[in-house]
Design a protein around this motif. Structure first.
Motif, PDB file in Angstrom:
ATOM      1  N   MET A 194       0.812  -1.218   0.000  1.00 10.93           N
ATOM      2  CA  MET A 194       0.000   0.000   0.000  1.00 10.93           C
ATOM      3  C   MET A 194       0.841   1.262   0.000  1.00 10.93           C
ATOM      4  O   MET A 194       0.323   2.355  -0.266  1.00 10.93           O
ATOM      5  N   THR A 195       2.127   1.136   0.274  1.00  7.69           N
ATOM      6  CA  THR A 195       3.026   2.295   0.140  1.00  7.69           C
ATOM      7  C   THR A 195       3.108   2.738  -1.316  1.00  7.69           C
ATOM      8  O   THR A 195       3.242   3.934  -1.613  1.00  7.69           O
ATOM      9  N   LEU A 231     -15.493   5.925   2.858  1.00  8.88           N
ATOM     10  CA  LEU A 231     -15.629   4.477   2.686  1.00  8.88           C
ATOM     11  C   LEU A 231     -16.965   4.103   2.059  1.00  8.88           C
ATOM     12  O   LEU A 231     -17.050   3.145   1.284  1.00  8.88           O
ATOM     13  N   MET A 232     -18.006   4.847   2.376  1.00  6.74           N
ATOM     14  CA  MET A 232     -19.315   4.579   1.785  1.00  6.74           C
ATOM     15  C   MET A 232     -19.292   4.811   0.275  1.00  6.74           C
ATOM     16  O   MET A 232     -19.942   4.090  -0.493  1.00  6.74           O
ATOM     17  N   ASP A 233     -18.537   5.817  -0.150  1.00  5.85           N
ATOM     18  CA  ASP A 233     -18.458   6.137  -1.577  1.00  5.85           C
ATOM     19  C   ASP A 233     -17.383   5.341  -2.302  1.00  5.85           C
ATOM     20  O   ASP A 233     -17.482   5.101  -3.506  1.00  5.85           O
ATOM     21  N   HIS A 234     -16.319   4.942  -1.575  1.00  7.37           N
ATOM     22  CA  HIS A 234     -15.194   4.235  -2.191  1.00  7.37           C
ATOM     23  C   HIS A 234     -14.791   3.034  -1.325  1.00  7.37           C
ATOM     24  O   HIS A 234     -13.700   3.023  -0.737  1.00  7.37           O
ATOM     25  N   PRO A 235     -15.651   2.037  -1.214  1.00  6.50           N
ATOM     26  CA  PRO A 235     -15.381   0.914  -0.302  1.00  6.50           C
ATOM     27  C   PRO A 235     -14.170   0.076  -0.686  1.00  6.50           C
ATOM     28  O   PRO A 235     -13.587  -0.592   0.170  1.00  6.50           O
ATOM     29  N   PHE A 236     -13.779   0.101  -1.948  1.00 14.49           N
ATOM     30  CA  PHE A 236     -12.671  -0.746  -2.405  1.00 14.49           C
ATOM     31  C   PHE A 236     -11.538   0.088  -3.002  1.00 14.49           C
ATOM     32  O   PHE A 236     -10.830  -0.366  -3.893  1.00 14.49           O
ATOM     33  N   GLU A 237     -11.379   1.306  -2.502  1.00 14.94           N
ATOM     34  CA  GLU A 237     -10.335   2.195  -3.015  1.00 14.94           C
ATOM     35  C   GLU A 237      -9.511   2.774  -1.868  1.00 14.94           C
ATOM     36  O   GLU A 237      -9.632   3.956  -1.535  1.00 14.94           O
ATOM     37  N   PRO A 238      -8.675   1.960  -1.223  1.00 21.22           N
ATOM     38  CA  PRO A 238      -7.803   2.489  -0.159  1.00 21.22           C
ATOM     39  C   PRO A 238      -6.872   3.556  -0.717  1.00 21.22           C
ATOM     40  O   PRO A 238      -6.438   3.480  -1.877  1.00 21.22           O
ATOM     41  N   ILE A 239      -6.572   4.548   0.084  1.00 23.20           N
ATOM     42  CA  ILE A 239      -5.820   5.700  -0.404  1.00 23.20           C
ATOM     43  C   ILE A 239      -4.315   5.520  -0.307  1.00 23.20           C
ATOM     44  O   ILE A 239      -3.555   6.363  -0.793  1.00 23.20           O
ATOM     45  N   GLY A 240      -3.849   4.426   0.313  1.00 14.70           N
ATOM     46  CA  GLY A 240      -2.414   4.185   0.419  1.00 14.70           C
ATOM     47  C   GLY A 240      -1.882   4.456   1.810  1.00 14.70           C
ATOM     48  O   GLY A 240      -2.409   5.297   2.549  1.00 14.70           O
ATOM     49  N   TYR A 241      -0.857   3.727   2.160  1.00 19.33           N
ATOM     50  CA  TYR A 241      -0.258   3.826   3.495  1.00 19.33           C
ATOM     51  C   TYR A 241       0.252   5.234   3.775  1.00 19.33           C
ATOM     52  O   TYR A 241       0.922   5.849   2.940  1.00 19.33           O
ATOM     53  N   TYR A 242      -0.064   5.758   4.953  1.00 20.36           N
ATOM     54  CA  TYR A 242       0.302   7.097   5.400  1.00 20.36           C
ATOM     55  C   TYR A 242      -0.135   8.175   4.397  1.00 20.36           C
ATOM     56  O   TYR A 242       0.650   9.015   3.982  1.00 20.36           O
ATOM     57  N   GLU A 246      -6.695   3.499   4.626  1.00 23.71           N
ATOM     58  CA  GLU A 246      -5.417   3.540   3.914  1.00 23.71           C
ATOM     59  C   GLU A 246      -5.022   2.204   3.288  1.00 23.71           C
ATOM     60  O   GLU A 246      -4.378   2.178   2.229  1.00 23.71           O
ATOM     61  N   GLN A 247      -5.390   1.084   3.947  1.00 23.74           N
ATOM     62  CA  GLN A 247      -4.843  -0.199   3.506  1.00 23.74           C
ATOM     63  C   GLN A 247      -5.888  -1.261   3.177  1.00 23.74           C
ATOM     64  O   GLN A 247      -5.514  -2.386   2.834  1.00 23.74           O
ATOM     65  N   SER A 248      -7.156  -0.975   3.334  1.00 22.48           N
ATOM     66  CA  SER A 248      -8.246  -1.884   2.981  1.00 22.48           C
ATOM     67  C   SER A 248      -8.681  -2.763   4.146  1.00 22.48           C
ATOM     68  O   SER A 248      -7.993  -2.857   5.182  1.00 22.48           O
ATOM     69  N   PHE A 249      -9.808  -3.401   3.947  1.00 21.14           N
ATOM     70  CA  PHE A 249     -10.393  -4.278   4.960  1.00 21.14           C
ATOM     71  C   PHE A 249      -9.499  -5.486   5.226  1.00 21.14           C
ATOM     72  O   PHE A 249      -9.475  -6.015   6.336  1.00 21.14           O
TER      73      PHE A 249
END
Length: 390
Positions: free
Chosen positions: A75-76, A283-294, A314-317
């Motif tokens: 996720m980095t 998360l409600m709008d982008h449940p599968f789009e983590p933004i990346g670590y830190y 940041e890293q997903s479920f």
């Protein structure tokens, strides 16, 4: 009298822990703990020990942290600032290797659980002394009213690497570690009191409350009165000195107390509920789009002040599930060994519900050491190590 003979690589680790609190500043081009070179040397020296005793390790305490590290590294690559994220990812990798090396050192009887606990406590005491001295000097230079109000990153109360809340979280790890000591010495007690004073001077409400709960677990009623008296006396002397000799304006303190006890701020968690809601909306709008670590600070301006929500965004479920699995097995092995230490573990878990301190080098390193200590403590029927009576 105890005689202690440590392998050289463990000496490097101990020195690194004692220097962990001290670092360069952003003005120097970046923040780097002075303990880092010693951790790198220790990490490299740990590798043969890990290779030799790896087969004796419980698979749960390797697989889950390995997945945890892999998700951070992956996720980095998706982060908003790959360089800053990579620095924190590297320290997590170093912490992971130290975690494995410390466990293998206990398995090989090169290190005792009690000694490892003392290393973490004394590391916290060094941080407490550093913070207290910095608090005193900054109060003398800038005025205590400004110091107690500037608790944020870069403020008068902060250290080069973190704000007061994060400092308190690192200190809380050392305070909880005191529960593991079987033969508590006067120096151990003194270090615990020093760490407690440091936490109180951060004025972090959540960490002070958790410290107060810890007191009831660690001490009997008579001991609790003694600890409270010592910590209270030290704080009273400090503030009396600041009022009499440093010209502290009491009206400034009244304003600060009012800001810390404001009902509206307490109800909203000092804005934590608002920033938490912001992450939930994302998360409600982008449940599968983590933004990346830190990446929370770059995407939202503020983090969630909650370890789990920050990890989720940041890293997903998947990262949340892996971390839950890891912490569950650590907690279970501690619960089977000692209920008081398990309660201490719950205190640290509760602290992570109101903060996300896991991005500083000091917390990353101390937390991995703390986890190694808990696994070693919970996995041994009695303390194993190199300490012996002379």
């Amino acid at each position: 009298m105890l005689k202690i003979a440590l392998p050289k690589y463990l000496v490097f680790f101990v020195v690194g822990m004692l220097l962990l609190a001290f670092s360069t500043s952003p003005e120097d081009g970046g923040v780097l703990s002075f303990g880092t070179p010693f951790f790198i040397i220790s990490m490299l020296a740990f590798i043969p020990v890990i290779h030799r005793y790896f087969a004796d390790m419980d698979w749960k305490f390797f697989l889950f942290p390995l997945l945890y590290i892999l998700l951070i590294v992956v996720m980095t690559a998706f982060s908003f600032n790959p360089f800053q994220s990579s620095v924190r990812a590297v320290f997590n990798v170093i912490g992971f290797v130290l975690y494995l090396g410390l466990m293998c050192s206990v398995l090989s009887q090169r290190l005792s659980v009690q000694m490892l606990a003392r290393v973490l406590i004394y590391s916290g005491a060094m941080l407490a002394m550093y913070f207290i001295v910095n608090f005193f000097l900054r109060s003398w230079e800038l005025g205590i009213e400004r110091v107690i109000l500037e608790r944020y990153v870069g403020g008068a109360m902060s250290l080069p690497w973190g704000a007061s809340n994060t400092i308190a979280q690192v200190l809380l790890l050392s305070a909880v570690t005191y529960l593991i000591l079987d033969d508590r010495r006067k120096l151990d007690f003194l270090m615990f009191c020093l760490v407690s004073v440091g936490i109180c001077l951060t004025f972090s409400r959540s960490n002070m409350l958790l410290l107060f709960l810890l007191f009831f677990v660690v001490f009997k009623l008579r001991q609790l009165v003694v600890v409270g008296a010592i910590v209270g006396f030290i704080l009273a002397i400090f503030f009396a000195y600041m009022i009499v000799f440093a010209g502290w304006d009491l009206s400034g303190f009244d304003s600060f107390v009012s800001s810390r006890t404001d009902v509206d701020l307490l109800v909203t968690g000092n804005g934590r509920l608002q920033t938490l809601t912001e992450k939930i909306d994302y998360l409600m709008d982008h449940p599968f789009e983590p933004i990346g670590y830190y990446s929370s600070l770059f995407y939202f301006d503020l983090s969630a002040h909650n370890f789990w929500m920050t990890t989720l965004v940041e890293q997903s479920f998947a990262a949340v599930l892996v971390t839950l699995g890891f912490f569950f097995f650590v907690g279970r092995t501690v619960y089977r060994r000692d209920r008081k230490v398990f309660f201490g573990f719950l205190i640290i878990m509760a602290a992570l519900m109101v903060e996300d301190p896991h991005f500083t080098q000091q917390y990353i390193t101390s937390f991995w050491v703390f986890l190694a200590l808990l696994v070693c403590f919970g996995s041994t029927e009695k303390d194993m190590g190199v300490e012996s009576e002379s």
